[in-house]
Design an enzyme around this catalytic site. Structure first.
Site, mmCIF file in Angstrom:
data_model
loop_
_atom_site.group_PDB
_atom_site.id
_atom_site.type_symbol
_atom_site.label_atom_id
_atom_site.label_comp_id
_atom_site.label_asym_id
_atom_site.label_seq_id
_atom_site.Cartn_x
_atom_site.Cartn_y
_atom_site.Cartn_z
ATOM 1 N N ASP A 14 0.840 -1.192 0.000
ATOM 2 C CA ASP A 14 0.000 0.000 0.000
ATOM 3 C C ASP A 14 0.879 1.246 0.000
ATOM 4 O OD1 ASP A 14 -2.182 -1.654 0.097
ATOM 5 O OD2 ASP A 14 -2.637 -1.276 2.208
ATOM 6 N N ALA A 43 -3.850 -10.592 2.244
ATOM 7 C CA ALA A 43 -2.864 -10.517 3.313
ATOM 8 C C ALA A 43 -3.440 -9.839 4.548
ATOM 9 C CB ALA A 43 -1.626 -9.771 2.824
ATOM 10 N N ASN A 185 -19.941 -5.386 1.259
ATOM 11 C CA ASN A 185 -20.381 -4.122 1.846
ATOM 12 C C ASN A 185 -21.531 -3.571 1.003
ATOM 13 O OD1 ASN A 185 -19.244 -2.883 -0.428
ATOM 14 N ND2 ASN A 185 -17.441 -2.139 0.654
ATOM 15 N N GLY A 226 -23.327 -0.536 11.153
ATOM 16 C CA GLY A 226 -23.162 -1.906 11.603
ATOM 17 C C GLY A 226 -23.268 -2.878 10.454
ATOM 18 N N ALA A 250 -8.951 -1.090 5.575
ATOM 19 C CA ALA A 250 -8.831 -2.453 6.124
ATOM 20 C C ALA A 250 -9.850 -2.789 7.207
ATOM 21 C CB ALA A 250 -7.429 -2.732 6.651
ATOM 22 N N ALA A 251 -10.834 -1.919 7.427
ATOM 23 C CA ALA A 251 -11.862 -2.254 8.420
ATOM 24 C C ALA A 251 -12.636 -3.497 7.983
ATOM 25 C CB ALA A 251 -12.814 -1.083 8.621
ATOM 26 N N GLY A 252 -13.019 -3.556 6.709
ATOM 27 C CA GLY A 252 -13.728 -4.722 6.208
ATOM 28 C C GLY A 252 -12.879 -5.977 6.279
ATOM 29 N N ASP A 253 -11.597 -5.849 5.945
ATOM 30 C CA ASP A 253 -10.697 -7.000 6.021
ATOM 31 C C ASP A 253 -10.531 -7.480 7.457
ATOM 32 O OD1 ASP A 253 -10.288 -6.825 3.274
ATOM 33 O OD2 ASP A 253 -8.504 -5.570 3.492
ATOM 34 N N SER A 292 -3.133 -1.250 11.518
ATOM 35 C CA SER A 292 -4.322 -0.874 12.295
ATOM 36 C C SER A 292 -5.040 -2.073 12.894
ATOM 37 C CB SER A 292 -5.304 -0.109 11.401
ATOM 38 O OG SER A 292 -5.959 -0.983 10.486
#
Length: 304
Positions: A14, A43, A185, A226, A250-253, A292
């Site tokens: 990234d 990853a 999402n 949510g 990367a919240a979804g990951d 994160s």
């Protein structure tokens, strides 16, 4: 010991810059910072699952460049089994990311070595898949490989998770029957279902359509609202934990990796959803992708 979670997917470096806002077409902005951070949806999900308590193996490809060495090294440092991370000729995948002052991002991905993860490469590591309890896929590697992985996971009787991201087109119709948990999402659910997804009600409608297409269960993640969980007979809304967001990268990951880790460790699906939500909420309070992602003890402390 065999891996409990096997993640089949991308590894990207990234290239992240922060700016006051996202640029418009043709516009040049002055950025505030720049950094190179190991990422890639595959990853990231592998790191999340490992930090959150699972034994993890990664299946993917990196280039024979400096980024490839760094990407592989970052996974090894997390204790992830990298026997199935192949080094191929050429450049590793990269993601160009701009993050604005409102913590929103814009991302451009160049696949690089990720495009070399073919079905035949996957077949050469079939023993890794056989050792899994949970198999996780996304869409940053060739579609043929994803479809092959989903089908093989079903043949082996594993829990199969598909995070259909990034989604640019409808999925092949035969994929749905191989998937236990489909986790899009809002925008991905819209692409897959053809329905606008901007509320709990429309998320229910999209999930209903995706289950009718053959998916076992559907989790539509809705950011600050949510998520909506559909199991074919009922719907349940899970509000997001309240935190102050800094960077949503990367919240979804993190959710997917945490959910997979929890399932692999014997939690039921409701416990696994809540566990993944807390992990994702903690991740948005920090900058970057893999940096994160929280550790298991942090999630446990938040839950208590």
């Amino acid at each position: 010991m065999p891996a409990k979670v096997v993640v089949i997917g991308s590894l990207n470096m990234d290239l992240v810059t922060r700016a006051p806002r996202l640029p418009r077409g043709g516009e040049t902005l002055i950025g505030e910072s720049f950094s190179t951070i190991p990422g890639g949806k595959g990853a990231n999900q592998a790191v999340a699952a490992a930090r959150l308590g699972a034994q993890v193996a990664m299946v993917g490809c990196v280039g024979n460049d400096a980024y490839g060495q760094q990407l592989r090294g970052a996974l090894l440092a997390e204790g992830i089994d990298c026997q199935a991370v192949s080094v191929v000729e050429g450049a590793s995948g990269v993601a160009l990311i701009v993050v604005d002052d409102n913590s929103q991002n814009a991302i451009v991905i160049v696949a690089g070595a990720n495009g070399e993860l073919t079905p035949s490469v996957l077949d050469s590591f079939d023993a890794v898949l056989q050792g899994a309890d949970v198999i996780v896929c996304q869409l940053e590697v060739p579609d043929a490989t994803v479809g092959h992985a989903l089908k093989r996971g079903r043949e082996l009787g594993k829990i199969v998770i598909l995070n259909p991201a990034p989604a640019s087109h409808a999925l092949p119709s035969d994929w749905y029957a191989y998937v236990d948990y489909l986790i899009p999402n809002e925008s991905e659910a819209m692409v897959l279902s053809g329905l606008a997804v901007d509320s709990l009600e429309t998320a229910e409608a999209a999930a209903t359509q995706l289950i009718a297409a053959g998916a076992g269960k559907v989790i539509v993640t809705l950011g600050g609202q949510g998520l909506m969980f559909a199991n074919g007979t009922s719907f349940e809304h899970f509000p997001a934990p309240r935190v102050k967001a800094v960077d949503t990268t990367a919240a979804g990951d993190t959710f997917v990796g945490g959910f997979a880790a929890a399932l692999a460790n014997g939690k039921d699906e409701v416990e696994a959803i809540r566990f993944g939500q807390v992990a994702a909420a903690l991740s948005v309070t920090r900058a970057g992708a893999q940096p994160s992602i929280p550790a298991l003890l942090e999630v446990q402390a938040f839950e208590s």
